[in-house]
Design an enzyme around this catalytic site. Sequence first.
Site, short mmCIF file in Angstrom:
data_model
loop_
_atom_site.label_atom_id
_atom_site.label_comp_id
_atom_site.label_asym_id
_atom_site.label_seq_id
_atom_site.Cartn_x
_atom_site.Cartn_y
_atom_site.Cartn_z
N HIS A 1 0.82 -1.21 0.00
CA HIS A 1 0.00 0.00 0.00
C HIS A 1 0.85 1.27 0.00
CE1 HIS A 1 1.02 -0.68 4.20
NE2 HIS A 1 0.65 0.56 4.50
N ASP B 1 24.07 -0.19 31.27
CA ASP B 1 24.58 0.70 30.22
C ASP B 1 25.70 0.07 29.39
OD1 ASP B 1 22.76 2.61 30.99
OD2 ASP B 1 24.17 3.68 32.28
N SER C 1 4.41 -6.11 -7.85
CA SER C 1 4.06 -4.86 -7.15
C SER C 1 3.31 -5.14 -5.85
CB SER C 1 3.20 -3.97 -8.05
OG SER C 1 2.00 -4.63 -8.42
#
Length: 320
Positions: free
Chosen positions: A144, A171, A199
């Site tokens: 789409h 971290d 497509s």
Amino acid sequence: MAIVNVNRFLKEVESTDLKIDAISSSELYKDATFFKPDVLNCIKRFESNVKVSSRSGDGLVLSDFKLLDDTEIDSIRKKSNKYKYLHYGVILVGIKAMLPNFRGMEGRVIVYDGACLDPKRGHICSYLFKFESDCCYFGLRPEHCLSTTDANLAKRFRFRVDFDCPQYEQDTELFALDIGVAYRCVNSARFLETKTGDSGWASQAISGCEALKFNEEIKMAILDRRSPLFLEEGAPNVHIEKRLFRGDKVRRSRSISAKRGPNSRVQEKRGFRSLSARIERFGKNEFGRRASASEAPPGRSISMEDSHRPGKGTSDGSSP
């Protein structure tokens, strides 16, 4: 429909500045040829490079992550008077392990439409990744188009990534996540065929990935849009490649650090379940393939924009 030649892609991907550059424009659109420089110049590329840090041995979750930053969205909207539609030729997701003994570790990536209120209809695709080498890749090519004037354009492709995290000091950077996209603005869908004439929708597990079907666990993950990882974005990068007889090839990227933020402890107390808890409950061989509504926590649908407003010490990973 295959999006890329796997062997050629894996050979090229480690030698490019951006992972998305390993997929040529001619593979995405049949009219993107050397003899049509205008078409090549209108195909834009953008990539987010995220370093994911550990959280004291907890499972890591990156949720409601944007495909494009504000600068890229603004650039698309400025073209809306000339082009009606936006099409993503390919979205490439790469996950790299940066720790020893990574083989067998796994996680999950969910791609969804953040503007859709129905999780099932808004679900685009989900993949389980499992490290057999240090990198996993998958790609998707949406069927789409989107409107260049859509007020919710930035929400239409969002990502949630769950990592199985071993115990590390807080971290420590353990994973690198690269999400790249090649797109173009058009006025007609007839320009969107690949060089093989396809497509339609395509999704490809390139390396170390397996497609997952939508289930209750994925539904609850989409609804729970809180991000316990704090996103810290650096200055955007511009990559310029000089070309003969054509305009320079210009691409943009952004570097983001995902780590434990100042509000992480508060979010955990509100009922956030880490990936580690899910794997322990379902078992590693069942991760992403099984769901139980009774075991899933109640989801909260809140946007990153609301939870990360200025003044609260957070960031949504997009440019100011």
